[in-house]
Design a protein around this motif. Structure first.
Motif, PDB file in Angstrom:
ATOM      1  N   THR A   1      21.957 -12.010 -31.932  1.00 17.07           N
ATOM      2  CA  THR A   1      21.296 -10.857 -31.343  1.00 17.07           C
ATOM      3  C   THR A   1      22.114 -10.363 -30.168  1.00 17.07           C
ATOM      4  O   THR A   1      22.521 -11.144 -29.309  1.00 17.07           O
ATOM      5  CB  THR A   1      19.879 -11.220 -30.851  1.00 17.07           C
ATOM      6  OG1 THR A   1      19.098 -11.655 -31.950  1.00 17.07           O
ATOM      7  CG2 THR A   1      19.204 -10.017 -30.207  1.00 17.07           C
TER       8      THR A   1
ATOM      9  N   ARG B   1      19.759  -5.720 -31.067  1.00 18.92           N
ATOM     10  CA  ARG B   1      20.365  -5.464 -32.371  1.00 18.92           C
ATOM     11  C   ARG B   1      20.806  -6.780 -32.991  1.00 18.92           C
ATOM     12  O   ARG B   1      21.527  -7.568 -32.380  1.00 18.92           O
ATOM     13  CB  ARG B   1      21.561  -4.515 -32.210  1.00 18.92           C
ATOM     14  CG  ARG B   1      22.246  -4.130 -33.510  1.00 18.92           C
ATOM     15  CD  ARG B   1      23.149  -2.928 -33.259  1.00 18.92           C
ATOM     16  NE  ARG B   1      22.350  -1.766 -32.859  1.00 18.92           N
ATOM     17  CZ  ARG B   1      22.812  -0.742 -32.165  1.00 18.92           C
ATOM     18  NH1 ARG B   1      24.072  -0.731 -31.772  1.00 18.92           N
ATOM     19  NH2 ARG B   1      22.033   0.271 -31.854  1.00 18.92           N
TER      20      ARG B   1
ATOM     21  N   VAL C   1      12.755   1.226 -37.155  1.00 17.05           N
ATOM     22  CA  VAL C   1      13.038   0.758 -35.806  1.00 17.05           C
ATOM     23  C   VAL C   1      11.708   0.350 -35.178  1.00 17.05           C
ATOM     24  O   VAL C   1      10.674   0.975 -35.415  1.00 17.05           O
ATOM     25  CB  VAL C   1      13.715   1.860 -34.964  1.00 17.05           C
ATOM     26  CG1 VAL C   1      12.844   3.106 -34.866  1.00 17.05           C
ATOM     27  CG2 VAL C   1      14.055   1.342 -33.569  1.00 17.05           C
TER      28      VAL C   1
ATOM     29  N   ILE D   1      17.928  -2.083 -25.995  1.00 20.96           N
ATOM     30  CA  ILE D   1      18.046  -2.111 -27.453  1.00 20.96           C
ATOM     31  C   ILE D   1      18.514  -3.504 -27.859  1.00 20.96           C
ATOM     32  O   ILE D   1      19.534  -3.994 -27.372  1.00 20.96           O
ATOM     33  CB  ILE D   1      19.064  -1.071 -27.965  1.00 20.96           C
ATOM     34  CG1 ILE D   1      18.647   0.343 -27.552  1.00 20.96           C
ATOM     35  CG2 ILE D   1      19.196  -1.162 -29.494  1.00 20.96           C
ATOM     36  CD1 ILE D   1      19.704   1.395 -27.876  1.00 20.96           C
TER      37      ILE D   1
ATOM     38  N   ASP E   1      16.886  -2.140 -35.503  1.00 21.98           N
ATOM     39  CA  ASP E   1      16.917  -2.265 -34.049  1.00 21.98           C
ATOM     40  C   ASP E   1      15.503  -2.428 -33.487  1.00 21.98           C
ATOM     41  O   ASP E   1      14.517  -1.957 -34.083  1.00 21.98           O
ATOM     42  CB  ASP E   1      17.542  -1.022 -33.405  1.00 21.98           C
ATOM     43  CG  ASP E   1      19.060  -1.006 -33.502  1.00 21.98           C
ATOM     44  OD1 ASP E   1      19.634  -2.001 -33.980  1.00 21.98           O
ATOM     45  OD2 ASP E   1      19.662   0.016 -33.111  1.00 21.98           O
ATOM     46  N   THR E   2      15.417  -3.065 -32.320  1.00 24.14           N
ATOM     47  CA  THR E   2      14.182  -3.118 -31.556  1.00 24.14           C
ATOM     48  C   THR E   2      14.440  -2.498 -30.198  1.00 24.14           C
ATOM     49  O   THR E   2      15.357  -2.912 -29.481  1.00 24.14           O
ATOM     50  CB  THR E   2      13.685  -4.563 -31.371  1.00 24.14           C
ATOM     51  OG1 THR E   2      13.359  -5.122 -32.645  1.00 24.14           O
ATOM     52  CG2 THR E   2      12.435  -4.612 -30.494  1.00 24.14           C
TER      53      THR E   2
ATOM     54  N   ILE F   1      20.620   4.762 -32.814  1.00 26.02           N
ATOM     55  CA  ILE F   1      19.732   3.672 -33.215  1.00 26.02           C
ATOM     56  C   ILE F   1      19.997   3.367 -34.682  1.00 26.02           C
ATOM     57  O   ILE F   1      20.063   4.282 -35.516  1.00 26.02           O
ATOM     58  CB  ILE F   1      18.259   4.059 -33.011  1.00 26.02           C
ATOM     59  CG1 ILE F   1      17.979   4.269 -31.525  1.00 26.02           C
ATOM     60  CG2 ILE F   1      17.328   3.004 -33.585  1.00 26.02           C
ATOM     61  CD1 ILE F   1      18.171   3.038 -30.679  1.00 26.02           C
ATOM     62  N   TYR F   2      20.126   2.084 -34.999  1.00 24.14           N
ATOM     63  CA  TYR F   2      20.384   1.661 -36.369  1.00 24.14           C
ATOM     64  C   TYR F   2      19.159   0.964 -36.950  1.00 24.14           C
ATOM     65  O   TYR F   2      18.349   0.382 -36.208  1.00 24.14           O
ATOM     66  CB  TYR F   2      21.588   0.731 -36.417  1.00 24.14           C
ATOM     67  CG  TYR F   2      22.889   1.432 -36.090  1.00 24.14           C
ATOM     68  CD1 TYR F   2      23.636   2.064 -37.078  1.00 24.14           C
ATOM     69  CD2 TYR F   2      23.353   1.483 -34.778  1.00 24.14           C
ATOM     70  CE1 TYR F   2      24.815   2.729 -36.772  1.00 24.14           C
ATOM     71  CE2 TYR F   2      24.530   2.146 -34.461  1.00 24.14           C
ATOM     72  CZ  TYR F   2      25.260   2.766 -35.476  1.00 24.14           C
ATOM     73  OH  TYR F   2      26.416   3.429 -35.164  1.00 24.14           O
TER      74      TYR F   2
END
Length: 216
Positions: free
Chosen positions: A163, A157, A113, A155, A187-188, A183-184
């Motif tokens: 996005t 994704r 992440v 977040i 992710d940012t 959170i995956y």
């Protein structure tokens, strides 16, 4: 975690939307380089025997990659291989004789992440397992006491070349008033701050309220 007294919510990105779920498709690691490129991707461009043009580059918030000599080029809908072929064409038309160019994605580690903005340790972190937003912020050593806004954390994704984004209020999460989202990988997480890089500030301002799935 610092909870700034002057922090406030804001922006067009919706807070804790009900349909902000996991990426639609799980991507096997051997297919990572075939994904369409998009905003904030980190790329390594290698031009054979031309180190002056080789290097690490980041796609901007509008989906453009700014490269030496040829300037901005859109990466929308392109895979790394497609982009490499276009770069060979552009450089070969004016500057190089039969260039050999490869493009590799360096920020698509499917177990990591990215945490940016008003945190004490911005960077790319390996997820230790199932991790929530609070855990991701902890990986980055918490919210900056001087500059981070815990009430506006976004977040981003990526899924199927698109996005989606959602904002969260860490104070409300701590109080149990808002869910702490999972959170995956890929992710940012961006914590709003006055010193936020223009690249991320553009993203925070560019997402319309009515659409979570928007091509940036």
């Amino acid at each position: 975690m610092a909870l700034g007294a002057c922090a406030s919510r804001g922006g067009d990105i919706p807070y804790a939307p009900a349909d902000f779920g996991p990426p639609e498709k799980a991507v096997p690691s051997d297919a990572a380089y075939d994904l369409p490129l998009g905003p904030l991707d980190m790329l390594k461009v290698s031009v054979f025997r031309v180190p002056e043009l080789s290097g690490d580059y980041q796609v901007d918030a509008k989906g453009n990659l700014d490269l030496p000599l040829i300037g901005p080029i859109s990466v929308r809908e392109k895979t790394p291989q497609n982009l490499a072929l276009e770069l060979e064409r552009r450089y070969g038309a004016t500057y190089l004789n039969n260039p050999d160019i490869t493009v590799r994605v360096t920020s698509s580690n499917l177990n990591s992440v990215t945490v940016e903005g008003g945190v004490n340790g911005p960077g790319i972190y390996t997820l230790p397992g199932k991790t929530t937003l609070i855990g991701a912020i902890a990986l980055a050593r918490g919210i900056s006491i001087n500059d981070g806004n815990p009430r506006r954390v976004v977040i981003f994704r990526k899924s199927d070349g698109k996005t989606m984004a959602a904002a969260f209020d860490l104070i409300s999460i701590r109080r149990g008033e808002m869910e702490d989202p999972v959170i995956y990988p890929g992710d940012t997480v961006v914590v709003d701050s006055s010193t936020l890089r223009p690249l991320y500030r553009d993203l925070l301002m560019s997402m319309p309220l009515i659409s979570l799935f928007t091509r940036l």
